[in-house]
Design a protein around this motif. Sequence first.
Motif, PDB file in Angstrom:
ATOM      1  N   MET A  76       0.829  -1.208   0.000  1.00 21.43           N
ATOM      2  CA  MET A  76       0.000   0.000   0.000  1.00 21.43           C
ATOM      3  C   MET A  76       0.866   1.262   0.000  1.00 21.43           C
ATOM      4  O   MET A  76       0.521   2.263  -0.637  1.00 21.43           O
ATOM      5  CB  MET A  76      -0.935   0.012   1.213  1.00 21.43           C
ATOM      6  CG  MET A  76      -2.055  -0.982   1.117  1.00 21.43           C
ATOM      7  SD  MET A  76      -3.133  -0.633  -0.267  1.00 21.43           S
ATOM      8  CE  MET A  76      -3.388  -2.263  -0.891  1.00 21.43           C
ATOM      9  N   ALA A  77       1.986   1.222   0.689  1.00 21.36           N
ATOM     10  CA  ALA A  77       2.883   2.375   0.695  1.00 21.36           C
ATOM     11  C   ALA A  77       3.473   2.606  -0.699  1.00 21.36           C
ATOM     12  O   ALA A  77       3.577   3.753  -1.156  1.00 21.36           O
ATOM     13  CB  ALA A  77       3.996   2.171   1.717  1.00 21.36           C
ATOM     14  N   VAL A  78       3.838   1.530  -1.399  1.00 25.47           N
ATOM     15  CA  VAL A  78       4.380   1.658  -2.754  1.00 25.47           C
ATOM     16  C   VAL A  78       3.316   2.206  -3.704  1.00 25.47           C
ATOM     17  O   VAL A  78       3.575   3.121  -4.496  1.00 25.47           O
ATOM     18  CB  VAL A  78       4.929   0.294  -3.249  1.00 25.47           C
ATOM     19  CG1 VAL A  78       5.231   0.323  -4.734  1.00 25.47           C
ATOM     20  CG2 VAL A  78       6.174  -0.077  -2.461  1.00 25.47           C
ATOM     21  N   VAL A  79       2.105   1.653  -3.604  1.00 21.81           N
ATOM     22  CA  VAL A  79       1.020   2.126  -4.476  1.00 21.81           C
ATOM     23  C   VAL A  79       0.688   3.573  -4.159  1.00 21.81           C
ATOM     24  O   VAL A  79       0.440   4.379  -5.071  1.00 21.81           O
ATOM     25  CB  VAL A  79      -0.216   1.212  -4.337  1.00 21.81           C
ATOM     26  CG1 VAL A  79      -1.415   1.792  -5.061  1.00 21.81           C
ATOM     27  CG2 VAL A  79       0.093  -0.176  -4.867  1.00 21.81           C
ATOM     28  N   LEU A  80       0.683   3.939  -2.887  1.00 18.74           N
ATOM     29  CA  LEU A  80       0.429   5.329  -2.501  1.00 18.74           C
ATOM     30  C   LEU A  80       1.476   6.255  -3.106  1.00 18.74           C
ATOM     31  O   LEU A  80       1.151   7.310  -3.669  1.00 18.74           O
ATOM     32  CB  LEU A  80       0.419   5.463  -0.982  1.00 18.74           C
ATOM     33  CG  LEU A  80       0.280   6.886  -0.418  1.00 18.74           C
ATOM     34  CD1 LEU A  80      -1.055   7.495  -0.830  1.00 18.74           C
ATOM     35  CD2 LEU A  80       0.420   6.864   1.083  1.00 18.74           C
ATOM     36  N   GLY A  81       2.733   5.845  -3.031  1.00 17.35           N
ATOM     37  CA  GLY A  81       3.793   6.660  -3.629  1.00 17.35           C
ATOM     38  C   GLY A  81       3.639   6.801  -5.130  1.00 17.35           C
ATOM     39  O   GLY A  81       3.814   7.902  -5.681  1.00 17.35           O
ATOM     40  N   LEU A  82       3.290   5.719  -5.804  1.00 16.33           N
ATOM     41  CA  LEU A  82       3.089   5.781  -7.260  1.00 16.33           C
ATOM     42  C   LEU A  82       1.880   6.624  -7.626  1.00 16.33           C
ATOM     43  O   LEU A  82       1.919   7.402  -8.598  1.00 16.33           O
ATOM     44  CB  LEU A  82       2.937   4.372  -7.835  1.00 16.33           C
ATOM     45  CG  LEU A  82       4.170   3.470  -7.752  1.00 16.33           C
ATOM     46  CD1 LEU A  82       3.817   2.055  -8.206  1.00 16.33           C
ATOM     47  CD2 LEU A  82       5.284   4.045  -8.617  1.00 16.33           C
ATOM     48  N   ARG A  83       0.789   6.493  -6.872  1.00 11.65           N
ATOM     49  CA  ARG A  83      -0.420   7.264  -7.182  1.00 11.65           C
ATOM     50  C   ARG A  83      -0.220   8.755  -6.904  1.00 11.65           C
ATOM     51  O   ARG A  83      -0.730   9.594  -7.638  1.00 11.65           O
ATOM     52  CB  ARG A  83      -1.599   6.748  -6.364  1.00 11.65           C
ATOM     53  CG  ARG A  83      -2.048   5.358  -6.716  1.00 11.65           C
ATOM     54  CD  ARG A  83      -2.694   5.289  -8.047  1.00 11.65           C
ATOM     55  NE  ARG A  83      -4.022   5.886  -7.967  1.00 11.65           N
ATOM     56  CZ  ARG A  83      -4.845   5.982  -8.977  1.00 11.65           C
ATOM     57  NH1 ARG A  83      -4.497   5.508 -10.142  1.00 11.65           N
ATOM     58  NH2 ARG A  83      -6.006   6.551  -8.837  1.00 11.65           N
ATOM     59  N   ILE A  84       0.514   9.092  -5.858  1.00 16.08           N
ATOM     60  CA  ILE A  84       0.766  10.508  -5.566  1.00 16.08           C
ATOM     61  C   ILE A  84       1.670  11.106  -6.637  1.00 16.08           C
ATOM     62  O   ILE A  84       1.505  12.260  -7.026  1.00 16.08           O
ATOM     63  CB  ILE A  84       1.368  10.679  -4.150  1.00 16.08           C
ATOM     64  CG1 ILE A  84       0.279  10.438  -3.113  1.00 16.08           C
ATOM     65  CG2 ILE A  84       1.967  12.064  -3.959  1.00 16.08           C
ATOM     66  CD1 ILE A  84       0.747  10.524  -1.689  1.00 16.08           C
ATOM     67  N   ALA A  85       2.625  10.302  -7.122  1.00 18.75           N
ATOM     68  CA  ALA A  85       3.517  10.802  -8.169  1.00 18.75           C
ATOM     69  C   ALA A  85       2.745  11.083  -9.461  1.00 18.75           C
ATOM     70  O   ALA A  85       3.043  12.050 -10.164  1.00 18.75           O
ATOM     71  CB  ALA A  85       4.622   9.790  -8.431  1.00 18.75           C
TER      72      ALA A  85
END
Length: 138
Positions: A76-85
Amino acid sequence: MSTSDQDQSVDTPIPAPDAGTAAEVEAETEVEAAAKAAAEGEAEAEGEGEGEGRRLTPRQARRLRIALSSVGMVAMAVVLGLRIASRSSVLVVGVYGLALILCGVVIELSRNGRTRLGSWLLAVGLVAAIGSDWLLIP
């Protein structure tokens, strides 16, 4: 109860008057005890062979849920980082932030022995986070 009664074991049968000598009675008792122990050992071996492949101990279940929650938290942290980017949105942060909090709650529930509740929360929460990402976030 006298002292001589206390010296005898509870499982030792009282010999009948025509049972024979004490050595014969003792040998029969030992044979019966050995047969009983062998039967119990076989039953335990069969129970262990069947139970090992299917059931986890409570400690193993807790550790498995903690590991799965940790992996979910990292994902979830990786997906959050990708989605925010790609798209900075409060809704993205909210959905994935709640998923991260949920993973942390499941880890705490698992540490406290509430593994079934934690499993259901983890499954429902992660499906809800991915579903809301797919439905709500453009």
